[in-house]
Design a protein around this motif. Structure first.
Motif, PDB file in Angstrom:
ATOM      1  N   GLU A 152      -2.364   0.591   5.165  1.00 19.73           N
ATOM      2  CA  GLU A 152      -3.298   1.728   5.056  1.00 19.73           C
ATOM      3  C   GLU A 152      -2.684   3.004   5.633  1.00 19.73           C
ATOM      4  O   GLU A 152      -2.735   4.077   5.019  1.00 19.73           O
ATOM      5  CB  GLU A 152      -4.590   1.384   5.810  1.00 19.73           C
ATOM      6  N   ILE A 153      -2.066   2.893   6.803  1.00 23.52           N
ATOM      7  CA  ILE A 153      -1.434   4.055   7.443  1.00 23.52           C
ATOM      8  C   ILE A 153      -0.293   4.592   6.570  1.00 23.52           C
ATOM      9  O   ILE A 153      -0.154   5.795   6.363  1.00 23.52           O
ATOM     10  CB  ILE A 153      -0.905   3.672   8.849  1.00 23.52           C
ATOM     11  N   ALA A 154       0.513   3.681   6.054  1.00 30.23           N
ATOM     12  CA  ALA A 154       1.660   4.089   5.232  1.00 30.23           C
ATOM     13  C   ALA A 154       1.211   4.806   3.965  1.00 30.23           C
ATOM     14  O   ALA A 154       1.776   5.832   3.570  1.00 30.23           O
ATOM     15  CB  ALA A 154       2.508   2.864   4.878  1.00 30.23           C
ATOM     16  N   ARG A 155       0.200   4.266   3.307  1.00 31.33           N
ATOM     17  CA  ARG A 155      -0.233   4.850   2.042  1.00 31.33           C
ATOM     18  C   ARG A 155      -0.885   6.219   2.230  1.00 31.33           C
ATOM     19  O   ARG A 155      -0.848   7.062   1.330  1.00 31.33           O
ATOM     20  CB  ARG A 155      -1.184   3.891   1.308  1.00 31.33           C
ATOM     21  N   GLU A 156      -1.475   6.454   3.395  1.00 31.48           N
ATOM     22  CA  GLU A 156      -2.030   7.782   3.689  1.00 31.48           C
ATOM     23  C   GLU A 156      -0.935   8.840   3.640  1.00 31.48           C
ATOM     24  O   GLU A 156      -1.194  10.014   3.371  1.00 31.48           O
ATOM     25  CB  GLU A 156      -2.693   7.789   5.070  1.00 31.48           C
ATOM     26  N   LYS A 157       0.312   8.427   3.916  1.00 35.13           N
ATOM     27  CA  LYS A 157       1.463   9.341   3.911  1.00 35.13           C
ATOM     28  C   LYS A 157       2.347   9.147   2.683  1.00 35.13           C
ATOM     29  O   LYS A 157       3.465   9.658   2.633  1.00 35.13           O
ATOM     30  CB  LYS A 157       2.295   9.116   5.182  1.00 35.13           C
ATOM     31  N   ASN A 158       1.860   8.380   1.703  1.00 35.54           N
ATOM     32  CA  ASN A 158       2.618   8.109   0.477  1.00 35.54           C
ATOM     33  C   ASN A 158       3.974   7.456   0.750  1.00 35.54           C
ATOM     34  O   ASN A 158       4.975   7.750   0.083  1.00 35.54           O
ATOM     35  CB  ASN A 158       2.816   9.385  -0.348  1.00 35.54           C
ATOM     36  N   THR A 160       6.511   4.313   0.754  1.00 30.02           N
ATOM     37  CA  THR A 160       6.739   3.099  -0.033  1.00 30.02           C
ATOM     38  C   THR A 160       6.505   1.863   0.835  1.00 30.02           C
ATOM     39  O   THR A 160       7.022   1.771   1.954  1.00 30.02           O
ATOM     40  CB  THR A 160       8.175   3.071  -0.584  1.00 30.02           C
ATOM     41  N   VAL A 161       5.716   0.913   0.313  1.00 30.41           N
ATOM     42  CA  VAL A 161       5.381  -0.303   1.058  1.00 30.41           C
ATOM     43  C   VAL A 161       5.866  -1.533   0.299  1.00 30.41           C
ATOM     44  O   VAL A 161       5.543  -1.720  -0.875  1.00 30.41           O
ATOM     45  CB  VAL A 161       3.859  -0.427   1.278  1.00 30.41           C
ATOM     46  N   ILE A 162       6.642  -2.369   0.985  1.00 29.06           N
ATOM     47  CA  ILE A 162       7.073  -3.664   0.442  1.00 29.06           C
ATOM     48  C   ILE A 162       6.322  -4.754   1.198  1.00 29.06           C
ATOM     49  O   ILE A 162       6.447  -4.868   2.424  1.00 29.06           O
ATOM     50  CB  ILE A 162       8.586  -3.869   0.608  1.00 29.06           C
ATOM     51  N   LEU A 163       5.520  -5.535   0.474  1.00 29.61           N
ATOM     52  CA  LEU A 163       4.829  -6.683   1.062  1.00 29.61           C
ATOM     53  C   LEU A 163       5.482  -7.957   0.553  1.00 29.61           C
ATOM     54  O   LEU A 163       5.450  -8.255  -0.639  1.00 29.61           O
ATOM     55  CB  LEU A 163       3.345  -6.679   0.696  1.00 29.61           C
ATOM     56  N   PRO A 172      -6.704  -9.631   0.031  1.00 33.09           N
ATOM     57  CA  PRO A 172      -7.760  -8.745  -0.461  1.00 33.09           C
ATOM     58  C   PRO A 172      -7.243  -7.848  -1.588  1.00 33.09           C
ATOM     59  O   PRO A 172      -6.094  -7.399  -1.564  1.00 33.09           O
ATOM     60  CB  PRO A 172      -8.123  -7.899   0.772  1.00 33.09           C
ATOM     61  N   ALA A 173      -8.096  -7.588  -2.574  1.00 40.54           N
ATOM     62  CA  ALA A 173      -7.709  -6.756  -3.710  1.00 40.54           C
ATOM     63  C   ALA A 173      -7.273  -5.367  -3.254  1.00 40.54           C
ATOM     64  O   ALA A 173      -6.337  -4.786  -3.815  1.00 40.54           O
ATOM     65  CB  ALA A 173      -8.875  -6.653  -4.694  1.00 40.54           C
ATOM     66  N   LYS A 174      -7.925  -4.845  -2.219  1.00 38.21           N
ATOM     67  CA  LYS A 174      -7.577  -3.503  -1.737  1.00 38.21           C
ATOM     68  C   LYS A 174      -6.143  -3.457  -1.209  1.00 38.21           C
ATOM     69  O   LYS A 174      -5.416  -2.471  -1.415  1.00 38.21           O
ATOM     70  CB  LYS A 174      -8.545  -3.059  -0.648  1.00 38.21           C
ATOM     71  N   LEU A 175      -5.733  -4.522  -0.516  1.00 42.80           N
ATOM     72  CA  LEU A 175      -4.370  -4.574   0.013  1.00 42.80           C
ATOM     73  C   LEU A 175      -3.359  -4.576  -1.130  1.00 42.80           C
ATOM     74  O   LEU A 175      -2.383  -3.823  -1.105  1.00 42.80           O
ATOM     75  CB  LEU A 175      -4.192  -5.819   0.882  1.00 42.80           C
ATOM     76  N   ILE A 176      -3.604  -5.407  -2.127  1.00 46.82           N
ATOM     77  CA  ILE A 176      -2.714  -5.476  -3.290  1.00 46.82           C
ATOM     78  C   ILE A 176      -2.615  -4.105  -3.954  1.00 46.82           C
ATOM     79  O   ILE A 176      -1.538  -3.657  -4.355  1.00 46.82           O
ATOM     80  CB  ILE A 176      -3.235  -6.511  -4.305  1.00 46.82           C
ATOM     81  N   GLU A 177      -3.741  -3.447  -4.047  1.00 49.01           N
ATOM     82  CA  GLU A 177      -3.795  -2.135  -4.698  1.00 49.01           C
ATOM     83  C   GLU A 177      -2.949  -1.103  -3.961  1.00 49.01           C
ATOM     84  O   GLU A 177      -2.316  -0.231  -4.568  1.00 49.01           O
ATOM     85  CB  GLU A 177      -5.257  -1.670  -4.736  1.00 49.01           C
ATOM     86  N   GLN A 178      -2.907  -1.213  -2.628  1.00 46.19           N
ATOM     87  CA  GLN A 178      -2.224  -0.197  -1.821  1.00 46.19           C
ATOM     88  C   GLN A 178      -0.718  -0.383  -1.724  1.00 46.19           C
ATOM     89  O   GLN A 178       0.001   0.590  -1.513  1.00 46.19           O
ATOM     90  CB  GLN A 178      -2.827  -0.167  -0.402  1.00 46.19           C
ATOM     91  N   VAL A 179      -0.231  -1.617  -1.842  1.00 46.36           N
ATOM     92  CA  VAL A 179       1.209  -1.827  -1.677  1.00 46.36           C
ATOM     93  C   VAL A 179       1.962  -1.310  -2.897  1.00 46.36           C
ATOM     94  O   VAL A 179       1.432  -1.259  -4.010  1.00 46.36           O
ATOM     95  CB  VAL A 179       1.571  -3.310  -1.421  1.00 46.36           C
TER      96      VAL A 179
END
Length: 297
Positions: A152-158, A160-163, A172-179
């Motif tokens: 969540e913190i990373a995506r607020e700053k655009n 790139t997130v690797i999970l 959770p669907a929200k997590l998948i959506e954000q990565v």
């Protein structure tokens, strides 16, 4: 001059306790083992070391116990050039993986210990560190709420997130959506698509397939990136090496296809030596290896 991407890893830090024996003991049986080895481990720490060996500026966020393993692992990460100012000792044991290895089998017991403290509140306290990153890497060996907060913190700053969804669990669907990218192996991918439509995650997935390489979808078509052929000694940590290599390459501005090729080279080289972190290559080793591969072709 090579770019040094800023990579933050939120994840586990473990000591792997490996006992090698000719056969596994039966219930109530005591056997004499052949060898005992202690190796630094934990998927978070492994991926941090992989990226740091390549030259990235790596910051580790995690917890260790107030014991000798914690002291040893903190020193080890620091020796690898990783910023450990956001790794905190807690009143618990350091995470461990106790591994019994025989000729035909292996059994692993993981005790999360201090890794359980990498919660949403703990990660929130590291907001500034994450916000200054080029790439964030997370896995699932620490509490899910902490992973969600980091993303969540990373995506607020655009950012790139690797999970790396390992060990796999319902997400959770929200997590998948954000990565930005998911890096499951084939087993993990099967479980992911049992709980959600394949189409919902298709454009985020970089599927790691061991000796078969990796694949991803672009513009509706599957792109296959073959693995490098090497003399394999130990595949432990190959997936973590790939994730570290992928993050480094993306952080230096490479395309996804180029980054996957680079990650494959890092993973291949890691399998030519014993041990997870011990086998992870430096940037010069990767460059030399890739030049040799081109010359052979």
């Amino acid at each position: 001059m090579d770019i040094r991407p800023r990579i933050t890893v939120v994840g586990s830090i473990n000591m792997d306790l490996v006992t090698i024996t000719a056969k596994l003991p039966k219930k109530g049986e005591t056997l004499i083992g052949q060898q005992f080895i202690m190796n630094p481990g934990g998927k978070g720490a492994n991926q941090a070391v992989a990226a740091a060996r390549l030259g990235a500026q790596v910051k580790m966020i995690g917890c260790v116990g107030n014991d000798s393993f914690g002291v040893s692992l903190m020193q080890h990460l620091q020796n690898e050039g990783i910023d450990i100012s956001n790794v905190e000792p807690v009143t618990d044991s350091t995470g461990t993986a106790t591994i019994l290895v025989s000729d035909n089998d292996n059994r692993i017991t993981v005790v999360p210990g201090a890794n359980r403290y990498v919660t949403a509140d703990f990660v929130e306290s590291k907001r500034e560190v994450i916000s200054e990153s080029d790439i964030l890497i997370v896995q699932l060996e620490t509490p899910l709420d902490g992973v969600e907060k980091a993303v969540e913190i990373a995506r607020e700053k655009n950012i790139t997130v690797i999970l790396n969804p390992a060990p796999i669990c319902a997400l959770p669907a929200k997590l998948i959506e954000q990565v930005t990218y998911l890096t499951p192996n084939e087993h993990e991918y099967t479980q992911l698509t049992e709980n959600m439509a394949q189409q919902a995650i298709q454009d985020k997935v970089i599927l790691t397939k061991g000796s078969k390489g990796v694949s991803f979808f672009a513009n509706g078509a599957e792109v296959e990136i073959p693995a490098y052929k090497v003399e394999t000694t130990d595949t432990t940590g190959a997936g973590d090496s790939f994730n570290g290599g992928l993050a480094y390459a993306l952080g230096t501005g490479k395309s996804l296809e180029e980054a996957c090729q680079f990650g494959n080279a890092v993973a291949a080289l890691s399998t030519t030596k014993l041990g997870a972190q011990k086998g992870m290559p430096t940037i010069n080793e990767v460059k030399t290896f890739r030049k040799m591969e081109v010359a052979v072709k």
